[in-house]
Design a protein around this motif. Structure first.
Motif, short mmCIF file in Angstrom:
data_model
loop_
_atom_site.label_atom_id
_atom_site.label_comp_id
_atom_site.label_asym_id
_atom_site.label_seq_id
_atom_site.Cartn_x
_atom_site.Cartn_y
_atom_site.Cartn_z
N CYS A 139 0.63 -1.23 -0.22
CA CYS A 139 0.02 -0.08 -0.06
C CYS A 139 0.97 1.46 0.02
CB CYS A 139 -0.75 0.10 1.11
SG CYS A 139 -0.09 0.15 2.61
N THR A 175 -0.16 7.31 14.64
CA THR A 175 -2.05 7.49 14.46
C THR A 175 -2.46 7.35 13.34
OG1 THR A 175 -1.55 8.80 16.39
CG2 THR A 175 -3.78 8.78 15.68
N SER A 183 -1.46 3.79 11.44
CA SER A 183 -2.17 2.60 11.96
C SER A 183 -3.69 2.67 11.38
CB SER A 183 -1.94 2.28 13.37
OG SER A 183 -2.16 3.32 14.23
N THR A 184 -4.14 3.98 11.45
CA THR A 184 -5.56 4.17 10.91
C THR A 184 -5.56 3.69 9.65
OG1 THR A 184 -5.82 5.95 12.55
CG2 THR A 184 -7.40 5.84 10.93
N LEU A 191 -3.92 1.64 7.70
CA LEU A 191 -3.56 0.36 7.45
C LEU A 191 -4.90 -0.63 8.03
CD1 LEU A 191 0.06 -0.49 9.02
CD2 LEU A 191 -0.77 -0.11 6.78
N GLU A 192 -5.52 0.16 9.17
CA GLU A 192 -6.60 -0.86 9.65
C GLU A 192 -7.78 -0.61 8.43
OE1 GLU A 192 -9.54 -0.25 13.15
OE2 GLU A 192 -7.50 0.22 13.53
N HIS A 193 -7.72 0.81 7.91
CA HIS A 193 -8.73 0.73 6.59
C HIS A 193 -8.60 -0.17 5.49
CE1 HIS A 193 -11.08 3.07 3.79
NE2 HIS A 193 -10.09 2.89 2.96
N TYR A 194 -7.19 -0.30 5.30
CA TYR A 194 -6.88 -1.19 4.13
C TYR A 194 -6.92 -2.47 4.44
CZ TYR A 194 -5.34 2.69 1.38
OH TYR A 194 -5.17 4.20 0.82
N GLY A 195 -6.94 -2.89 5.79
CA GLY A 195 -6.96 -4.19 6.37
C GLY A 195 -5.78 -4.87 6.04
N ASP A 207 -1.97 -5.84 8.21
CA ASP A 207 -1.37 -5.66 9.47
C ASP A 207 0.05 -6.23 9.19
OD1 ASP A 207 -0.49 -5.77 12.09
OD2 ASP A 207 -1.53 -7.88 12.50
#
Ligand code: ADP
Ligand code: PAZ
Ligand code: K
Length: 258
Positions: free
Chosen positions: A24, A41, A44-45, A47-51, A53
């Motif tokens: 990404c 912040t 990591s937000t 990364l979470e959105h893109y799924g 880890d």
């Protein structure tokens, strides 16, 4: 996995490289006062959105703004437990040493562009990067950075007109329909757009003549496709060139570390 960070004067781009592909790419504005916590912040937000880890174990940074490196180093140390490789620092090796005047500090983005382009295309290249500044980076036969050209960036030129002239508005760049503008905005867009077409053509022709070589022209940066619409200015457009260059330099350092 590798986190590659390319910090320009306007935007900072983060890409995650899994060894084969970029998972990404994320972009934020460049701001030297942004803290390591603020980077994390935001990072990591997204990364979470893109799924995603990813297990980041290594970081490489190229920064045209020296002051941002401090917080990016802290970010790297605090959240990934690693010391980043910073292009331009003496402990970061380059596949080929730049051939420039003694004491000159070449923008790390230009060294990275050259390394990335050489890896993909071999030697004798001109890389045109439409960033805050428009840079022309010349790679010799062996892939070394041998010099180049720095011109004002496209948006910077439009912004300079707006800043200096009371009656000139803020204008976004686009390809004008005609050369002769019949309103202020069209006149400004024409001046900058066609002016840049001419600038790119003339500079590339003169570089080729000066070096007495056929040279491949590679364009990168968000505005490269806009300029490619009109004329045959470039041989290739690669929007991930700087990121690719970072992976090339990172790999070279791993293979040649003592
Ligand atoms: N796809 C795009 N379309 C229009 N303008 C863009 C695009 N990408 C970048 N820009 C603009 O081009 C300028 C340079 O951006 P960028 O390439 O991120 O510069 P830098 O690498 O110097 O930070 C900025 O003004 C930015 O807003
Ligand atoms: C020319 C630049 C300002 C371009 O930066 P950018 O447009 O990518 O933000 C940068 O590469 C730089 O600060 N260079 C230092 C001088 C040199 O490269 O010779
Ligand atoms: K750049």
């Amino acid at each position: 996995m590798l986190l590659a960070i390319d910090c320009g004067n306007t935007n900072t781009v983060f890409s995650i490289w899994d060894g084969e592909k970029f998972l990404c790419t994320m972009r934020t504005s460049t701001h030297h006062a942004r803290t390591a916590d603020a980077y994390f912040t935001w990072f990591s937000t997204l990364l979470e959105h893109y799924g995603i880890d990813p297990e980041i174990t290594e970081v490489i940074i190229s920064s045209t703004v020296p002051r941002v490196v401090f917080n990016l180093r802290v970010f790297s140390d605090q959240f990934f437990g690693c010391r980043p490789l910073v292009v331009g620092k003496s402990d970061c090796l380059l596949p080929a040493l730049p051939r420039v005047d003694q004491g000159t500090i070449v923008g790390p983005d230009r060294l990275v562009n050259t390394a990335g382009a050489y890896d993909r295309h071999g030697g004798n290249l001109i890389v045109v990067d439409f960033g805050t500044a428009t840079t022309f980076d010349v790679a010799g036969k062996d892939g070394a950075y041998v010099g180049g050209v720095i011109a004002p960036g496209v948006n910077l030129s439009l912004e300079a007109l707006h800043m200096a002239a009371a009656a000139l508005p803020h204008v976004d760049i686009t390809k004008p329909q005609r050369v002769v503008g019949t309103n202020t905005v069209a006149c400004m867009q024409s001046g900058v757009f066609w002016g840049y077409v001419g600038l790119v053509k003339e500079i590339c022709a003169r570089i080729k003549a000066e070096r007495d070589q056929t040279m491949k022209i590679i364009a990168t940066g968000g505005l490269a496709p806009l300029f490619a619409q009109t004329e045959d200015l470039f041989d290739v457009i690669e929007d991930d060139l700087t990121m690719h260059g970072l992976t090339v330099i990172h790999k070279y350092n791993k293979e040649n570390a003592d």
